[in-house]
Design a protein around this motif. Sequence first.
Motif, PDB file in Angstrom:
ATOM      1  N   GLU A 384     -60.540 -59.368 -84.007  1.00 47.21           N
ATOM      2  CA  GLU A 384     -61.015 -60.444 -84.884  1.00 47.21           C
ATOM      3  C   GLU A 384     -59.820 -61.246 -85.419  1.00 47.21           C
ATOM      4  OE1 GLU A 384     -62.581 -58.946 -88.592  1.00 47.21           O
ATOM      5  OE2 GLU A 384     -63.860 -60.716 -88.891  1.00 47.21           O
ATOM      6  N   TYR A 385     -58.794 -60.525 -85.855  1.00 43.94           N
ATOM      7  CA  TYR A 385     -57.598 -61.200 -86.389  1.00 43.94           C
ATOM      8  C   TYR A 385     -56.933 -62.065 -85.320  1.00 43.94           C
ATOM      9  CZ  TYR A 385     -53.029 -61.698 -88.696  1.00 43.94           C
ATOM     10  OH  TYR A 385     -51.888 -62.207 -89.267  1.00 43.94           O
ATOM     11  N   LEU A 386     -56.794 -61.515 -84.123  1.00 44.41           N
ATOM     12  CA  LEU A 386     -56.139 -62.265 -83.038  1.00 44.41           C
ATOM     13  C   LEU A 386     -56.920 -63.539 -82.711  1.00 44.41           C
ATOM     14  CD1 LEU A 386     -55.088 -59.384 -80.580  1.00 44.41           C
ATOM     15  CD2 LEU A 386     -53.576 -60.779 -82.011  1.00 44.41           C
ATOM     16  N   ILE A 387     -58.235 -63.435 -82.671  1.00 42.23           N
ATOM     17  CA  ILE A 387     -59.041 -64.620 -82.342  1.00 42.23           C
ATOM     18  C   ILE A 387     -58.903 -65.676 -83.426  1.00 42.23           C
ATOM     19  CG2 ILE A 387     -61.436 -65.421 -82.088  1.00 42.23           C
ATOM     20  CD1 ILE A 387     -61.923 -62.692 -80.613  1.00 42.23           C
ATOM     21  N   HIS A 388     -58.894 -65.249 -84.673  1.00 47.02           N
ATOM     22  CA  HIS A 388     -58.740 -66.229 -85.750  1.00 47.02           C
ATOM     23  C   HIS A 388     -57.376 -66.907 -85.741  1.00 47.02           C
ATOM     24  CE1 HIS A 388     -62.460 -66.405 -87.857  1.00 47.02           C
ATOM     25  NE2 HIS A 388     -62.541 -65.105 -87.980  1.00 47.02           N
ATOM     26  N   ASN A 389     -56.417 -66.312 -85.079  1.00 48.38           N
ATOM     27  CA  ASN A 389     -55.070 -66.889 -85.095  1.00 48.38           C
ATOM     28  C   ASN A 389     -54.603 -67.386 -83.734  1.00 48.38           C
ATOM     29  OD1 ASN A 389     -53.997 -66.490 -87.959  1.00 48.38           O
ATOM     30  ND2 ASN A 389     -54.912 -64.515 -87.495  1.00 48.38           N
ATOM     31  N   ALA A 390     -55.495 -67.396 -82.753  1.00 51.24           N
ATOM     32  CA  ALA A 390     -55.111 -67.805 -81.402  1.00 51.24           C
ATOM     33  C   ALA A 390     -55.326 -69.304 -81.205  1.00 51.24           C
ATOM     34  CB  ALA A 390     -55.947 -67.035 -80.384  1.00 51.24           C
ATOM     35  N   THR A 391     -54.634 -69.834 -80.199  1.00 48.45           N
ATOM     36  CA  THR A 391     -54.906 -71.193 -79.741  1.00 48.45           C
ATOM     37  C   THR A 391     -56.159 -71.139 -78.889  1.00 48.45           C
ATOM     38  OG1 THR A 391     -52.555 -71.733 -79.719  1.00 48.45           O
ATOM     39  CG2 THR A 391     -53.998 -73.099 -78.367  1.00 48.45           C
ATOM     40  N   LEU A 392     -57.258 -71.651 -79.422  1.00 51.49           N
ATOM     41  CA  LEU A 392     -58.497 -71.709 -78.648  1.00 51.49           C
ATOM     42  C   LEU A 392     -58.863 -73.181 -78.536  1.00 51.49           C
ATOM     43  CD1 LEU A 392     -60.420 -68.654 -80.127  1.00 51.49           C
ATOM     44  CD2 LEU A 392     -59.521 -68.889 -77.800  1.00 51.49           C
ATOM     45  N   LEU A 393     -59.210 -73.598 -77.335  1.00 51.95           N
ATOM     46  CA  LEU A 393     -59.395 -75.028 -77.061  1.00 51.95           C
ATOM     47  C   LEU A 393     -60.874 -75.361 -76.922  1.00 51.95           C
ATOM     48  CD1 LEU A 393     -56.645 -75.340 -74.281  1.00 51.95           C
ATOM     49  CD2 LEU A 393     -56.367 -75.669 -76.741  1.00 51.95           C
ATOM     50  N   GLY A 394     -61.271 -76.455 -77.554  1.00 49.29           N
ATOM     51  CA  GLY A 394     -62.616 -76.972 -77.332  1.00 49.29           C
ATOM     52  C   GLY A 394     -63.710 -76.285 -78.129  1.00 49.29           C
ATOM     53  N   PHE A 395     -63.330 -75.454 -79.088  1.00 49.09           N
ATOM     54  CA  PHE A 395     -64.330 -74.763 -79.904  1.00 49.09           C
ATOM     55  C   PHE A 395     -64.423 -75.383 -81.293  1.00 49.09           C
ATOM     56  CE2 PHE A 395     -63.164 -71.387 -76.893  1.00 49.09           C
ATOM     57  CZ  PHE A 395     -64.420 -70.918 -76.537  1.00 49.09           C
ATOM     58  N   SER A 396     -65.616 -75.313 -81.867  1.00 56.37           N
ATOM     59  CA  SER A 396     -65.749 -75.620 -83.285  1.00 56.37           C
ATOM     60  C   SER A 396     -65.365 -74.369 -84.082  1.00 56.37           C
ATOM     61  CB  SER A 396     -67.194 -76.002 -83.612  1.00 56.37           C
ATOM     62  OG  SER A 396     -68.022 -74.845 -83.513  1.00 56.37           O
ATOM     63  N   HIS A 397     -65.096 -74.562 -85.359  1.00 57.87           N
ATOM     64  CA  HIS A 397     -64.756 -73.411 -86.200  1.00 57.87           C
ATOM     65  C   HIS A 397     -65.913 -72.422 -86.276  1.00 57.87           C
ATOM     66  CE1 HIS A 397     -61.140 -75.329 -88.473  1.00 57.87           C
ATOM     67  NE2 HIS A 397     -61.062 -75.472 -87.168  1.00 57.87           N
ATOM     68  N   ARG A 398     -67.117 -72.955 -86.317  1.00 59.90           N
ATOM     69  CA  ARG A 398     -68.286 -72.064 -86.359  1.00 59.90           C
ATOM     70  C   ARG A 398     -68.307 -71.172 -85.127  1.00 59.90           C
ATOM     71  NH1 ARG A 398     -74.261 -74.084 -85.263  1.00 59.90           N
ATOM     72  NH2 ARG A 398     -75.416 -72.133 -85.542  1.00 59.90           N
ATOM     73  N   GLU A 399     -68.030 -71.749 -83.984  1.00 56.06           N
ATOM     74  CA  GLU A 399     -68.033 -70.956 -82.752  1.00 56.06           C
ATOM     75  C   GLU A 399     -66.958 -69.878 -82.783  1.00 56.06           C
ATOM     76  OE1 GLU A 399     -69.784 -74.209 -79.558  1.00 56.06           O
ATOM     77  OE2 GLU A 399     -67.673 -74.341 -80.115  1.00 56.06           O
ATOM     78  N   ILE A 400     -65.812 -70.227 -83.322  1.00 56.82           N
ATOM     79  CA  ILE A 400     -64.726 -69.241 -83.390  1.00 56.82           C
ATOM     80  C   ILE A 400     -65.096 -68.092 -84.333  1.00 56.82           C
ATOM     81  CG2 ILE A 400     -62.331 -68.900 -84.143  1.00 56.82           C
ATOM     82  CD1 ILE A 400     -61.748 -71.704 -82.940  1.00 56.82           C
ATOM     83  N   VAL A 401     -65.712 -68.430 -85.460  1.00 62.13           N
ATOM     84  CA  VAL A 401     -66.145 -67.374 -86.387  1.00 62.13           C
ATOM     85  C   VAL A 401     -67.170 -66.465 -85.698  1.00 62.13           C
ATOM     86  CG1 VAL A 401     -67.408 -66.901 -88.527  1.00 62.13           C
ATOM     87  CG2 VAL A 401     -65.638 -68.669 -88.481  1.00 62.13           C
ATOM     88  N   ILE A 402     -68.075 -67.051 -84.931  1.00 63.14           N
ATOM     89  CA  ILE A 402     -69.088 -66.234 -84.255  1.00 63.14           C
ATOM     90  C   ILE A 402     -68.437 -65.309 -83.227  1.00 63.14           C
ATOM     91  CG2 ILE A 402     -71.085 -66.307 -82.683  1.00 63.14           C
ATOM     92  CD1 ILE A 402     -72.009 -68.840 -84.181  1.00 63.14           C
ATOM     93  N   ILE A 403     -67.575 -65.841 -82.396  1.00 63.80           N
ATOM     94  CA  ILE A 403     -66.920 -65.003 -81.376  1.00 63.80           C
ATOM     95  C   ILE A 403     -66.115 -63.880 -82.059  1.00 63.80           C
ATOM     96  CG2 ILE A 403     -65.197 -64.952 -79.522  1.00 63.80           C
ATOM     97  CD1 ILE A 403     -66.007 -67.857 -78.892  1.00 63.80           C
ATOM     98  N   ALA A 404     -65.355 -64.253 -83.080  1.00 57.25           N
ATOM     99  CA  ALA A 404     -64.538 -63.249 -83.779  1.00 57.25           C
ATOM    100  C   ALA A 404     -65.429 -62.165 -84.403  1.00 57.25           C
ATOM    101  CB  ALA A 404     -63.679 -63.924 -84.857  1.00 57.25           C
ATOM    102  N   SER A 405     -66.574 -62.569 -84.926  1.00 62.00           N
ATOM    103  CA  SER A 405     -67.479 -61.592 -85.551  1.00 62.00           C
ATOM    104  C   SER A 405     -68.073 -60.647 -84.508  1.00 62.00           C
ATOM    105  CB  SER A 405     -68.606 -62.311 -86.297  1.00 62.00           C
ATOM    106  OG  SER A 405     -68.075 -63.098 -87.337  1.00 62.00           O
ATOM    107  N   LEU A 406     -68.414 -61.179 -83.339  1.00 64.92           N
ATOM    108  CA  LEU A 406     -68.950 -60.309 -82.293  1.00 64.92           C
ATOM    109  C   LEU A 406     -67.908 -59.267 -81.889  1.00 64.92           C
ATOM    110  CD1 LEU A 406     -70.876 -62.781 -79.924  1.00 64.92           C
ATOM    111  CD2 LEU A 406     -71.626 -61.701 -82.041  1.00 64.92           C
ATOM    112  N   VAL A 407     -66.679 -59.708 -81.736  1.00 62.84           N
ATOM    113  CA  VAL A 407     -65.609 -58.765 -81.386  1.00 62.84           C
ATOM    114  C   VAL A 407     -65.443 -57.734 -82.502  1.00 62.84           C
ATOM    115  CG1 VAL A 407     -63.118 -58.579 -81.015  1.00 62.84           C
ATOM    116  CG2 VAL A 407     -64.438 -60.338 -79.814  1.00 62.84           C
ATOM    117  N   ARG A 408     -65.465 -58.199 -83.749  1.00 66.25           N
ATOM    118  CA  ARG A 408     -65.368 -57.285 -84.899  1.00 66.25           C
ATOM    119  C   ARG A 408     -66.439 -56.198 -84.859  1.00 66.25           C
ATOM    120  NH1 ARG A 408     -66.379 -53.995 -87.726  1.00 66.25           N
ATOM    121  NH2 ARG A 408     -66.034 -53.658 -89.947  1.00 66.25           N
ATOM    122  N   ASN A 409     -67.643 -56.596 -84.445  1.00 64.83           N
ATOM    123  CA  ASN A 409     -68.769 -55.660 -84.506  1.00 64.83           C
ATOM    124  C   ASN A 409     -68.983 -54.880 -83.218  1.00 64.83           C
ATOM    125  OD1 ASN A 409     -69.260 -56.729 -87.057  1.00 64.83           O
ATOM    126  ND2 ASN A 409     -70.740 -58.220 -86.305  1.00 64.83           N
TER     127      ASN A 409
END
Lengths: 501, 501
Positions: A384-409
């Motif tokens: 989750e931490y890595l995703i929140h701090n990575a260079t991710l291209l073409g995503f909205s912040h909402r999408e990044i929070v969702i992906i990070a949360s799925l990984v967290r869980n």
Amino acid sequence: MKKLGVIDLGSNTTRLIVMAYEPGYSFRLTDEVSETVRLAEGIGPSRMLQPTPIRRAVEALHMFYSLCQSTGVDQVIAVGTSAIREAANQAEFWTALREVTALDLRIISAEEEAYFGYLGAINALPLHTGALFDTGGGSTQVMAVRNRELTQSFSVQAGVVRFTEQYVQSDPVSRADLRRLREAAHTAFAPIDWIADLSDGKLGGIGGTVRQLARIDQKMRHYPLERVHGYVLSREAIERIIEELARRSRRDRLQIPGMKEERVDITLAGAVIIATLMDRGGFSSLLVSGQGVREGIFYQHFLADQPQPLIADPRRFSVLNLAHLTHYEPQHCERVAHLSLSLFDQLAPLHGYGAWERELLGYAAILHDIGISVGYYDHHKHGEYLIHNATLLGFSHREIVIIASLVRNHRKGWGELAPYAPILTPDDETRIARLSAMLRLSEYLERSKSQIVRDVRVQLGEEIVIDILADGDAHVEIWEASRRSGLLRRSFGRDVQIRAA
Amino acid sequence: MKKLGVIDLGSNTTRLIVMAYEPGYSFRLTDEVSETVRLAEGIGPSRMLQPTPIRRAVEALHMFYSLCQSTGVDQVIAVGTSAIREAANQAEFWTALREVTALDLRIISAEEEAYFGYLGAINALPLHTGALFDTGGGSTQVMAVRNRELTQSFSVQAGVVRFTEQYVQSDPVSRADLRRLREAAHTAFAPIDWIADLSDGKLGGIGGTVRQLARIDQKMRHYPLERVHGYVLSREAIERIIEELARRSRRDRLQIPGMKEERVDITLAGAVIIATLMDRGGFSSLLVSGQGVREGIFYQHFLADQPQPLIADPRRFSVLNLAHLTHYEPQHCERVAHLSLSLFDQLAPLHGYGAWERELLGYAAILHDIGISVGYYDHHKHGEYLIHNATLLGFSHREIVIIASLVRNHRKGWGELAPYAPILTPDDETRIARLSAMLRLSEYLERSKSQIVRDVRVQLGEEIVIDILADGDAHVEIWEASRRSGLLRRSFGRDVQIRAA
């Protein structure tokens, strides 16, 4: 891995980025240095670069070049923009530069500057059609984009250093100065009548001023992410910041949370330029780009063997890039993705989600184990931490929070969503719970990481019955997945039975 | 990189760890799977392994072996301890095992078990002389250590599953049962009269029970770190936990924060065993080891070409290991370390710190940039995160907080220390500020990462004057370091002047 250094000598700032990359495959930023050299300082209508700014610029370039040489950079590309492009005394600059460094600096045209800015932003933002702009110290470039193609560009000397020097003489700014500033910005953008045709699309903003405005707005709103790239900045937010800046003296502006010292003087002019451009195009918000000219030049090298240096699918590309950089296990992750998506498809009558959620679930499956690169224990939290701090291209912040949360869980527990309330919609909690449940079940069906479980068959009745198709004995996996099926049961409100097919 | 899988079939738990490593140079844990198979369940005085526990054990071993095979593990070492060692019906176990897997399991003697536990802990804990113990499901091993050498070991069938089955029949536990449990533990450790001679040293504890007790104590105290390895657990804390466990039914024990479901029944017996051993040896606290038999077996392979598998300097080794895993830049980091230590030595009359602080500063210098592996922006914060979640050997928690804080502060800003108050001493804030200031200054003297600045000469008067010895033109570095000298000035209460020598 190759290393490319890109230096951009602007009218306000000069910056170096160093990218380590395997062409077309993977990259990461390994160094960034920024110096506020104010090359355009005191340039005035005669367009004469002044000796002190020249010296500051030359020193910074020399330092950047030394850094590149001693950190194993293979190639350095250095470009100069507005201030140097238009200087009446370029020769003086060249003499000063060549005295101290062998760096090869190339002056790029306004069209090239627009193109590289476009390349940097279009590869990084969720923007297919609309307009981009790049507001620098000396000029603003405006680019029209249709289906990710650059169709038109416009350059005008509406730069933040230039406009500050020309129009902001009072401190705090007087009403007259502010009016002159607004008028000048209005005049600057009057010629681009084509921009109104693009107002159905999105507006993307490049440059230090946009990032500065975003940072202030994020602080004002207690925004939960540190990420500026991809932030949605509203026209009203910019107006609020203009009012705040106009009310305060330069000194007092430093008290504004998020305000950088080296931008206290120039941000007001920058905000007015950007607000005026938004009004001209009828845009009520803009998407902040953390990438611009430098990254555009990098993409040109990174994708040199393509007809155009556009990443076809920046979202997928950047997810895989992150997976590569963190040494993911492709076979395991792809099987987890396959099982997750199979569950997703077969549970569709219950959840009703579409291609968007499916795509995010697939990305989370690819990334679910990347936290192991930080440490095995709690690797779901590290992911989750890595995703929140990575260079991710073409995503909205909402999408990044969702992906990070799925990984967290993905293994156990539950990541608190309350902090992300300003970003998520009310139904995202259920969405995240259901998608996490599918990912978690798939992870435990891959418990031995051996791809024993080939697929699942779901029957929907009073309970959810999941038949496991396996190549070999999967009863450990079935037992584990059954133990971990609580989230699936709770999030769908039905009992779950997992059994051998 | 090689990959070694180590499986340890205990009486309560069986665990797999997978280590990726370059022999003697670098390693990291890439997988860990744990199953509570309770092999010793129902074994009783006849020492007969029961069919259900055998089946559970065999299934877990099969799963672990599959995982190793499909994730590219080069070699698997599997060992069995107490329960299987002493079983009257070993043959039944072997038959069951060979039916499902080709895994080669070796039964180790109590002496070997003690040795591997010692190896795992001695390479990981700040313990030179004292005692170690390893409390498992079937037995407890106690080891005497002098100058990191194993001098004596003792094994007794005081295991947590065994003692629970023998003495804890009531729920909540009756006073009579608790007394019988205490007496049995007392009797078990009566023979080790040599342990009293070691009470000047430290006591290190290995095994799932110790980690469970630490986790409960950390939750009770709202301890700020997640780290269990290296945690100091006091005798009083264990007594508090015994009281808490004895008061509650098994079911209610699940409400104790940090309590793992699979340990609700056995932790009381474990706590009593450990408390009794501490009393026997006169130890008022113990150091929790996150490493034991499995890691000991790993070290034997990792250090196969050494006469003894002991890491000479675990602190330095693990700092460099982390640096390697996160792709640090050795030349830059070593120059930053050199400059930091030179400043440290020359400022000694002002700070009065000694070899301990000097060592920590050197480690922070080596690690200062590791956060770049997460992302360039805010890499000082990522570095702090990585250090808090890394395998670091031989450090106290206080030392880890200090190193992480120095890395956090190496560029700008200040990491809040208030959350770490339970770990730090009151003077650590000044200590961290001063050491951070030296590191920060050195970092900016290496701004171009070109090793232009060779050394510093410090003169102490009303102000601190720092002369810069450079190979080449260092005025950018001097200018940068001057701009960033505020923390040095504030933390020493003197003005700072930085100038070319």
